[in-house]
Design a protein around this motif. Structure first.
Motif, short mmCIF file in Angstrom:
data_model
loop_
_atom_site.label_atom_id
_atom_site.label_comp_id
_atom_site.label_asym_id
_atom_site.label_seq_id
_atom_site.Cartn_x
_atom_site.Cartn_y
_atom_site.Cartn_z
N THR A 289 -12.05 -4.68 -7.36
CA THR A 289 -11.95 -3.34 -6.78
C THR A 289 -13.06 -3.10 -5.77
O THR A 289 -12.82 -2.54 -4.69
CB THR A 289 -12.00 -2.27 -7.89
N ASN B 249 -12.16 -2.69 -1.66
CA ASN B 249 -12.50 -1.38 -1.10
C ASN B 249 -13.61 -1.46 -0.05
O ASN B 249 -13.65 -0.63 0.84
CB ASN B 249 -12.92 -0.42 -2.21
N ARG C 87 -9.44 -7.64 0.80
CA ARG C 87 -8.11 -7.08 0.53
C ARG C 87 -7.02 -7.99 1.09
O ARG C 87 -6.02 -8.27 0.43
CB ARG C 87 -8.00 -5.69 1.14
N TYR D 218 -10.44 5.05 -6.00
CA TYR D 218 -10.51 3.65 -5.59
C TYR D 218 -9.13 2.97 -5.57
O TYR D 218 -9.04 1.76 -5.41
CB TYR D 218 -11.44 2.87 -6.52
N GLN E 106 -6.39 1.19 -1.72
CA GLN E 106 -6.15 -0.18 -1.24
C GLN E 106 -5.24 -0.98 -2.17
O GLN E 106 -4.34 -1.68 -1.67
CB GLN E 106 -7.49 -0.90 -1.01
N ASP F 118 -6.14 8.23 0.44
CA ASP F 118 -6.92 7.98 1.65
C ASP F 118 -5.98 8.00 2.85
O ASP F 118 -5.26 7.03 3.10
CB ASP F 118 -7.62 6.61 1.55
N CYS G 105 -5.83 5.04 5.40
CA CYS G 105 -5.49 3.69 4.95
C CYS G 105 -4.46 3.08 5.91
O CYS G 105 -3.28 3.39 5.85
CB CYS G 105 -4.94 3.72 3.52
#
Length: 218
Positions: free
Chosen positions: A79, A83, A89, A162, A165, A193, A196
């Motif tokens: 995570t 992030n 990612r 969190y 993503q 978010d 994103c």
């Protein structure tokens, strides 16, 4: 950092882990820090994907996750990575949709550590382009399903702030698979978010009925 052995990961734990990651980046360098944070959870993740796609292995529901899934510490490190660095990612995303024969662990780690290196950036771009444009590049459904299941396991363990993503990666994998849930997962990411970009790309693609070549929607 003191970490509980059980239960959901708290916001305080995440903040401490992120602070440690950023501190180590400053003291040890980004490449070394990424390697120490991500190598183990990424390889556990990839082992699980490989086993899921192996048709010769029989999996009973629940047993497979218990044996091959990420534990609490690995979830926290994953995570933090996805992030704080988009390259991390993208590595988890690529590993789900591209066979390990074409995106092996050495390359994925190299990209996570040095995404701006020309040969790494060009290779990742080519992998994504091939998966999108080649009608023969069909998804390994078992591999993709396992990635989605593990990402939902991660989401269930971490604070809401969190989760953008992981939801975005799920949305892309579902879009790649031609699944209707892609839009819902992208919207979930954007609700957390609104900046994103990966989730926004998936939303745009779904709205415009653009899909990878194998779905015959392009």
């Amino acid at each position: 950092m003191t970490t509980n052995k059980t239960g959901r990961i708290t916001g305080t734990e995440m903040e401490e882990a992120i602070s440690r990651f950023e501190r180590d980046c400053r003291s040890d360098g980004v490449g070394e820090t990424v390697r120490s944070f991500i190598r183990e959870p990424l390889f556990i993740w990839m082992d699980a994907l490989a086993q899921a796609s192996d048709e010769s292995v029989s999996h009973s529901e629940g047993e497979f996750h218990a044996e091959c899934g990420l534990d609490r510490n690995m979830i926290m490190r994953t995570t933090v990575g996805i992030n704080r660095m988009l390259s991390i990612r993208d590595v988890f995303l690529i590993s789900a949709i591209v066979d390990e024969r074409y995106a092996d662990r050495d390359f994925l780690m190299s990209f996570a550590e040095r995404p701006k290196l020309s040969r790494n950036a060009q290779r990742l771009e080519q992998l994504l382009s091939d998966s999108f444009r080649d009608p023969l590049a069909r998804p390994d459904m078992k591999r993709c399903d396992q990635a989605i299941n593990m990402l939902f396991d991660i989401i269930d363990m971490i604070p809401k702030t969190y989760r953008a993503q992981p939801f975005a990666v799920i949305s892309y994998i579902m879009w790649w698979m031609g699944q209707e849930g892609a839009m819902a997962s992208a919207i979930s990411a954007l609700a957390i978010d609104d900046q994103c970009s990966l989730a926004a790309i998936v939303c745009s693609a779904v709205e415009r009925r653009i899909g990878p070549a194998w779905t015959s929607e392009t």
